[in-house]
Scaffold this active site. Structure first.
Site, short mmCIF file in Angstrom:
data_model
loop_
_atom_site.label_atom_id
_atom_site.label_comp_id
_atom_site.label_asym_id
_atom_site.label_seq_id
_atom_site.Cartn_x
_atom_site.Cartn_y
_atom_site.Cartn_z
N LYS A 1 9.23 7.43 0.61
CA LYS A 1 9.69 6.09 0.25
C LYS A 1 10.83 6.17 -0.79
O LYS A 1 11.81 5.44 -0.70
CB LYS A 1 8.52 5.26 -0.28
N ASP B 1 4.49 -2.76 -1.42
CA ASP B 1 3.29 -2.44 -0.65
C ASP B 1 3.59 -2.84 0.78
O ASP B 1 4.24 -3.86 1.03
CB ASP B 1 2.07 -3.20 -1.19
N THR B 2 3.14 -2.00 1.69
CA THR B 2 3.45 -2.21 3.11
C THR B 2 2.18 -2.21 3.91
O THR B 2 1.25 -1.45 3.61
CB THR B 2 4.36 -1.08 3.62
N PHE C 1 7.33 8.99 8.41
CA PHE C 1 5.97 9.25 7.90
C PHE C 1 5.04 8.15 8.41
O PHE C 1 5.47 7.22 9.11
CB PHE C 1 5.97 9.31 6.37
N TYR D 1 2.83 5.67 10.20
CA TYR D 1 2.66 5.24 11.59
C TYR D 1 3.98 5.31 12.38
O TYR D 1 4.03 4.83 13.51
CB TYR D 1 2.12 3.81 11.63
P1 ITT Z 1 2.50 4.20 -2.87
O1 ITT Z 1 1.34 3.25 -3.01
O2 ITT Z 1 2.41 5.41 -3.77
O3 ITT Z 1 3.83 3.52 -3.05
P2 ITT Z 1 1.67 4.55 -0.07
O4 ITT Z 1 1.79 5.79 0.74
O5 ITT Z 1 0.30 4.02 -0.38
O6 ITT Z 1 2.56 4.79 -1.37
P3 ITT Z 1 2.28 1.87 1.00
O7 ITT Z 1 1.14 1.32 0.22
O8 ITT Z 1 3.60 1.20 0.86
O9 ITT Z 1 2.49 3.44 0.71
O10 ITT Z 1 1.99 1.85 2.54
C1 ITT Z 1 0.66 1.93 3.03
C2 ITT Z 1 0.62 2.77 4.28
O11 ITT Z 1 1.39 2.13 5.30
C3 ITT Z 1 1.24 4.18 4.12
O12 ITT Z 1 0.30 5.09 3.64
C4 ITT Z 1 1.65 4.46 5.56
O13 ITT Z 1 0.55 4.94 6.30
C5 ITT Z 1 2.05 3.10 6.07
N1 ITT Z 1 3.51 2.91 5.95
C6 ITT Z 1 4.18 2.34 4.92
N2 ITT Z 1 5.50 2.33 5.15
C7 ITT Z 1 5.68 2.91 6.36
C8 ITT Z 1 6.81 3.23 7.15
O14 ITT Z 1 8.04 2.95 6.75
N3 ITT Z 1 6.60 3.84 8.32
C9 ITT Z 1 5.36 4.14 8.74
N4 ITT Z 1 4.25 3.91 8.06
C10 ITT Z 1 4.40 3.29 6.87
#
Ligand code: ITT
Length: 194
Positions: free
Chosen positions: A13, A68-69, A148, A150
């Protein structure tokens, strides 16, 4: 260049964001020696982004943003959503999550899904939120090695490559995080030109 903390430990990210935000020195949590696990226990993306951004502001007194995603799958009533990181259980790998999602959608024809990102920005004592999303479908098999999470099973509408097959700059132009970040950048630009 002004320093802005991106409250993440996720190196993928950080790399994506540095490629978009060029006029700020974007540093991650590791760079400011914040090695604690920030507990993301809100039940919305907005809530979790706020928890991460506020943690940094309160403990390090520095301007920062957090995102957050979630991946929202229609046939699963929006799951895994806010629980996307640990869909297959605490400490699971990206591959475990992909396997679980492919299994959950076995035999299901409606594969519509979207990635949604919310960014919380704490700057000059104010808090601002930005959202970005991208619609697509969950493929039946994995394609591609880039990116990374999905990415190997997400095919954005209007494209014939999954996010894991696209070069990063193409993904960044249309992705959830790319779109939310473009809104963040417009806001930051409007501040610097004021
Ligand atoms: P931080 O909380 O440390 O920022 P994280 O890996 O938990 O990092 P997120 O909460 O943003 O990241 O995202 C939650 C999950 O969603 C992440 O672990 C991935 O499995 C998925 N994800 C997020 N962004 C993605 C992307 O651009 N492409 C594919 N999967 C994604």
């Amino acid at each position: 260049m002004k320093k802005l903390v991106f409250a993440t430990h996720n190196a993928h990210k950080l790399e994506e964001l540095r490629a978009i935000i060029k006029h700020f020195n974007i540093v991650g949590l590791t760079d400011i020696n914040c090695n604690e696990e920030i507990v993301e226990d809100a039940d919305t993306l907005e809530g979790n982004a706020k928890i991460k951004a506020d943690f940094v502001t309160n403990n390090f007194h520095i301007d920062c943003f957090a995102d957050d995603t979630g991946l929202e799958v229609d046939a699963l009533d929006g799951a895994p959503g806010v629980y996307s990181a640990r869909y297959a259980g605490e400490g699971c790998s990206y591959q475990d999550n992909v396997n679980k999602l492919l299994e959950a959608l076995k035999g299901i024809e409606n594969r519509k899904a979207r990635f949604r990102t919310v960014i919380a920005l704490n700057i000059n004592g104010e808090q601002h939120f930005f959202e970005g999303k991208v619609e697509g479908i969950i493929t039946k098999e994995q394609h591609g090695e880039k990116g990374f999470g999905y990415d190997p099973i997400f095919l954005p509408d209007g494209f014939d490559q999954t996010f894991a097959e696209m070069p990063m700059d193409v993904k960044n132009k249309i992705s959830h995080r790319g779109r939310a970040t473009q809104k963040l950048v417009e806001f930051l630009n409007s501040m610097t030109t004021k």
